[in-house]
Design a protein around this motif. Structure first.
Motif, mmCIF file in Angstrom:
data_model
loop_
_atom_site.group_PDB
_atom_site.id
_atom_site.type_symbol
_atom_site.label_atom_id
_atom_site.label_comp_id
_atom_site.label_asym_id
_atom_site.label_seq_id
_atom_site.Cartn_x
_atom_site.Cartn_y
_atom_site.Cartn_z
ATOM 1 N N ASN A 1 0.837 -1.204 0.000
ATOM 2 C CA ASN A 1 0.000 0.000 0.000
ATOM 3 C C ASN A 1 0.876 1.260 0.000
ATOM 4 O O ASN A 1 1.826 1.365 0.774
ATOM 5 N N ILE A 2 0.522 2.200 -0.870
ATOM 6 C CA ILE A 2 1.321 3.432 -0.997
ATOM 7 C C ILE A 2 1.309 4.219 0.320
ATOM 8 O O ILE A 2 2.353 4.614 0.835
ATOM 9 N N HIS A 3 0.133 4.402 0.871
ATOM 10 C CA HIS A 3 -0.023 5.220 2.079
ATOM 11 C C HIS A 3 0.752 4.633 3.268
ATOM 12 O O HIS A 3 1.448 5.362 3.984
ATOM 13 N N ASP A 4 0.654 3.307 3.460
ATOM 14 C CA ASP A 4 1.341 2.668 4.596
ATOM 15 C C ASP A 4 2.854 2.830 4.531
ATOM 16 O O ASP A 4 3.542 2.667 5.534
ATOM 17 N N ASN A 5 3.373 3.094 3.340
ATOM 18 C CA ASN A 5 4.819 3.200 3.155
ATOM 19 C C ASN A 5 5.262 4.612 2.781
ATOM 20 O O ASN A 5 6.419 4.835 2.435
ATOM 21 N N CYS A 6 4.338 5.557 2.819
ATOM 22 C CA CYS A 6 4.629 6.916 2.341
ATOM 23 C C CYS A 6 5.533 7.661 3.320
ATOM 24 O O CYS A 6 5.337 7.587 4.531
ATOM 25 N N PRO A 7 6.530 8.408 2.798
ATOM 26 C CA PRO A 7 7.374 9.195 3.702
ATOM 27 C C PRO A 7 6.592 10.277 4.458
ATOM 28 O O PRO A 7 7.084 10.811 5.456
ATOM 29 N N ARG A 8 5.361 10.568 4.007
ATOM 30 C CA ARG A 8 4.549 11.587 4.690
ATOM 31 C C ARG A 8 3.544 10.976 5.671
ATOM 32 O O ARG A 8 2.653 11.673 6.166
ATOM 33 N N LEU A 9 3.679 9.680 5.940
ATOM 34 C CA LEU A 9 2.712 9.003 6.818
ATOM 35 C C LEU A 9 2.688 9.613 8.229
ATOM 36 O O LEU A 9 1.621 9.765 8.825
ATOM 37 N N GLU A 10 3.851 9.977 8.718
ATOM 38 C CA GLU A 10 3.913 10.554 10.065
ATOM 39 C C GLU A 10 3.130 11.871 10.111
ATOM 40 O O GLU A 10 2.378 12.125 11.056
ATOM 41 N N LYS B 1 -0.989 23.288 -0.108
ATOM 42 C CA LYS B 1 -0.615 23.510 -1.513
ATOM 43 C C LYS B 1 0.417 22.471 -1.950
ATOM 44 O O LYS B 1 1.142 21.904 -1.119
ATOM 45 N N MET B 2 0.474 22.239 -3.292
ATOM 46 C CA MET B 2 1.344 21.197 -3.849
ATOM 47 C C MET B 2 2.821 21.456 -3.548
ATOM 48 O O MET B 2 3.616 20.531 -3.543
ATOM 49 N N SER B 3 3.201 22.720 -3.337
ATOM 50 C CA SER B 3 4.618 23.025 -3.114
ATOM 51 C C SER B 3 5.074 22.665 -1.701
ATOM 52 O O SER B 3 6.257 22.710 -1.404
ATOM 53 N N ASP B 4 4.128 22.271 -0.825
ATOM 54 C CA ASP B 4 4.503 21.897 0.544
ATOM 55 C C ASP B 4 5.438 20.680 0.515
ATOM 56 O O ASP B 4 5.059 19.627 0.002
ATOM 57 N N PRO B 5 6.661 20.809 1.047
ATOM 58 C CA PRO B 5 7.633 19.723 0.877
ATOM 59 C C PRO B 5 7.473 18.551 1.837
ATOM 60 O O PRO B 5 8.093 17.517 1.644
ATOM 61 N N LYS B 6 6.671 18.673 2.927
ATOM 62 C CA LYS B 6 6.678 17.550 3.855
ATOM 63 C C LYS B 6 5.320 17.094 4.397
ATOM 64 O O LYS B 6 5.198 15.957 4.854
ATOM 65 N N ASN B 7 4.316 17.915 4.368
ATOM 66 C CA ASN B 7 3.049 17.505 4.977
ATOM 67 C C ASN B 7 2.239 16.573 4.077
ATOM 68 O O ASN B 7 2.495 16.466 2.887
ATOM 69 N N CYS B 8 1.258 15.901 4.691
ATOM 70 C CA CYS B 8 0.450 14.910 3.969
ATOM 71 C C CYS B 8 -0.463 15.582 2.945
ATOM 72 O O CYS B 8 -1.004 16.661 3.173
ATOM 73 N N ARG B 9 -0.662 14.887 1.812
ATOM 74 C CA ARG B 9 -1.407 15.479 0.703
ATOM 75 C C ARG B 9 -2.845 14.966 0.591
ATOM 76 O O ARG B 9 -3.486 15.145 -0.446
ATOM 77 N N TRP C 1 8.654 10.946 -7.519
ATOM 78 C CA TRP C 1 7.410 10.191 -7.750
ATOM 79 C C TRP C 1 6.235 11.113 -7.475
ATOM 80 O O TRP C 1 6.417 12.245 -6.989
ATOM 81 N N CYS C 2 5.024 10.659 -7.795
ATOM 82 C CA CYS C 2 3.846 11.538 -7.780
ATOM 83 C C CYS C 2 3.684 12.313 -6.477
ATOM 84 O O CYS C 2 3.385 13.508 -6.489
ATOM 85 N N VAL C 3 3.864 11.638 -5.332
ATOM 86 C CA VAL C 3 3.600 12.288 -4.050
ATOM 87 C C VAL C 3 4.659 13.357 -3.726
ATOM 88 O O VAL C 3 4.414 14.257 -2.930
ATOM 89 N N ASP C 4 5.821 13.312 -4.388
ATOM 90 C CA ASP C 4 6.810 14.385 -4.211
ATOM 91 C C ASP C 4 6.292 15.696 -4.796
ATOM 92 O O ASP C 4 6.591 16.777 -4.293
ATOM 93 N N ASN C 5 5.585 15.600 -5.917
ATOM 94 C CA ASN C 5 5.242 16.805 -6.684
ATOM 95 C C ASN C 5 3.756 17.113 -6.754
ATOM 96 O O ASN C 5 3.364 18.233 -7.021
ATOM 97 N N ALA C 6 2.943 16.075 -6.600
ATOM 98 C CA ALA C 6 1.499 16.282 -6.742
ATOM 99 C C ALA C 6 0.797 15.341 -5.764
ATOM 100 O O ALA C 6 1.052 15.401 -4.574
ATOM 101 N N VAL C 7 -0.057 14.460 -6.270
ATOM 102 C CA VAL C 7 -0.717 13.466 -5.423
ATOM 103 C C VAL C 7 -0.734 12.144 -6.183
ATOM 104 O O VAL C 7 -0.568 12.113 -7.399
ATOM 105 N N CYS C 8 -0.948 11.059 -5.440
ATOM 106 C CA CYS C 8 -1.193 9.773 -6.098
ATOM 107 C C CYS C 8 -2.656 9.795 -6.556
ATOM 108 O O CYS C 8 -3.552 10.078 -5.750
ATOM 109 N N ILE C 9 -2.881 9.514 -7.842
ATOM 110 C CA ILE C 9 -4.264 9.484 -8.343
ATOM 111 C C ILE C 9 -4.765 8.038 -8.483
ATOM 112 O O ILE C 9 -5.789 7.789 -9.120
ATOM 113 N N GLY C 10 -4.028 7.097 -7.924
ATOM 114 C CA GLY C 10 -4.481 5.696 -7.927
ATOM 115 C C GLY C 10 -4.518 5.073 -9.298
ATOM 116 O O GLY C 10 -5.394 4.248 -9.591
#
Ligand code: FSX
Ligand code: SF4
Ligand code: SF4
Length: 318
Positions: free
Chosen positions: A240-249, A259-267, A292-301
């Motif tokens: 699962n992408i979310h369970d392993n996402c660097p922004r999970l915390e 906003k998309m330019s936010d470098p660390k918060n959850c999207r 990857w998508c979550v670095d710059n935008a969002v995962c669209i599944g």
């Protein structure tokens, strides 16, 4: 071209994987490999042996050719090396030199000669409306061949089928709401036509080049890889992408990006569909490992069977 030692050293530098565990990974689970590891001599030998008896034929239906572009977008080793020395695709409408009836006759000739053995890679959906006339892939004997005709004929003759991309695996964008052309996935087409050829689904819009090459390598050297309930190789689509996402915390702390330019918060509030999506993008990364998508935008599944309708609107919370 780099020699084996150089490749292994680079591999170790970028992944921290030792030579021993790398070799074990390659020989043990071929589907785990990516393009960057394709020139391991043991694998090349196995692939070349398999290719003599199992050619790969690639046909395109209703898609945008993005899947092929994704495959061609690999940098090191070059895609030319991968295609000429490792995969040796015998037919691919976008990259082969031959064209017209000669190419089409060759396609059917190879399929007949390797009946029950060749792998058919299918990119794009199969438009079943208007008697298949929405997608004509060529002519044989001055007669139009529709994608529907090709799928019936080549799909039944193939030893296995690789459905490549969201459109071929689950219908994707062509089969989204409206679906004027009657766009259908490979699996649904086979069900409707009574064709029993095994199908490996490699979704994504487009799929990662490693998912394509790794699945082909597995198919040629070790047969059908382990698949999940949606026909996807678990080695690429088991996590699962979310369970392993660097922004999970950040997600767990309720720190939401506005906003998309936010470098660390959850999207999540920007529309991220990571919680409903299974793929290894978070560790494999895209664009030769750049991002990857979550670095710059969002995962669209994009790898899920309900993409795109079930994941829309992309930029609103699920
Ligand atoms: Fe579909 Fe391939 Fe999306 Fe495009 O052709 S998977 S629309 S990226 O590229 O089939
Ligand atoms: Fe989950 Fe997406 Fe937030 Fe990552 S950015 S923690 S995948 S919702
Ligand atoms: Fe598709 Fe999500 Fe992976 Fe991006 S992160 S390629 S949208 S599955």
């Amino acid at each position: 071209m780099k020699d084996e030692k150089q490749l292994l050293e680079e591999q170790q530098k970028t992944t921290g994987v030792s030579r021993r565990s790398f070799l074990k990974a390659v020989t043990g689970t071929a589907a785990g490999i990516g393009i960057s590891q394709m020139f391991n001599p043991a694998l090349v030998q196995a692939m070349q042996k398999a290719l003599k008896t199992h050619p790969v034929l690639w046909i395109q239906g209703q898609g945008c050719t993005g899947c092929s572009v994704s495959l061609l977008n690999t940098v090191d080793p070059s895609i030319a090396d991968v295609l000429l020395k490792v995969i040796s695709l015998q037919f691919h409408p976008t990259i082969m030199a031959s064209e017209g009836e000669t190419a089409m006759e060759n396609l059917y000739h190879i399929a007949e000669a390797y009946k029950g053995k060749f792998s058919l890679a299918v990119e794009g959906a199969i438009p079943m409306g208007a008697d298949g006339k929405y997608c004509i892939i060529g002519e044989v004997g001055h007669k139009e061949v529709t994608m529907v005709d090709a799928m019936k004929d080549l799909g039944a003759k193939a030893g296995s089928v690789l459905a490549i991309g969201a459109c071929a695996t689950y219908g994707g964008i062509p089969a989204a709401e409206g679906n004027e052309t009657g766009a259908t996935s490979v699996m649904d087409f086979f069900k409707a036509s009574g064709i029993k050829t095994p199908v490996v689904n490699i979704p994504g819009c487009p799929p990662h080049p490693d998912w394509i090459v790794g699945s082909i390598a597995h198919l040629l050297t070790k047969g059908i890889p382990e698949l999940d309930d949606y026909g996807r190789p678990t080695v690429f689509f088991g996590e699962n992408i979310h369970d392993n996402c660097p922004r999970l915390e950040a997600y767990e702390n309720g720190d939401m990006a506005e906003k998309m330019s936010d470098p660390k918060n959850c999207r999540a509030e920007l529309g991220c569909k990571g919680p409903d999506t299974y793929a290894d993008c978070y560790k494999r990364k895209w664009n030769s490992g750049m991002n990857w998508c979550v670095d710059n935008a969002v995962c669209i599944g994009c790898v899920e069977p309900d993409f795109p309708d079930g994941k829309s609107p992309f930029y609103e919370p699920a």
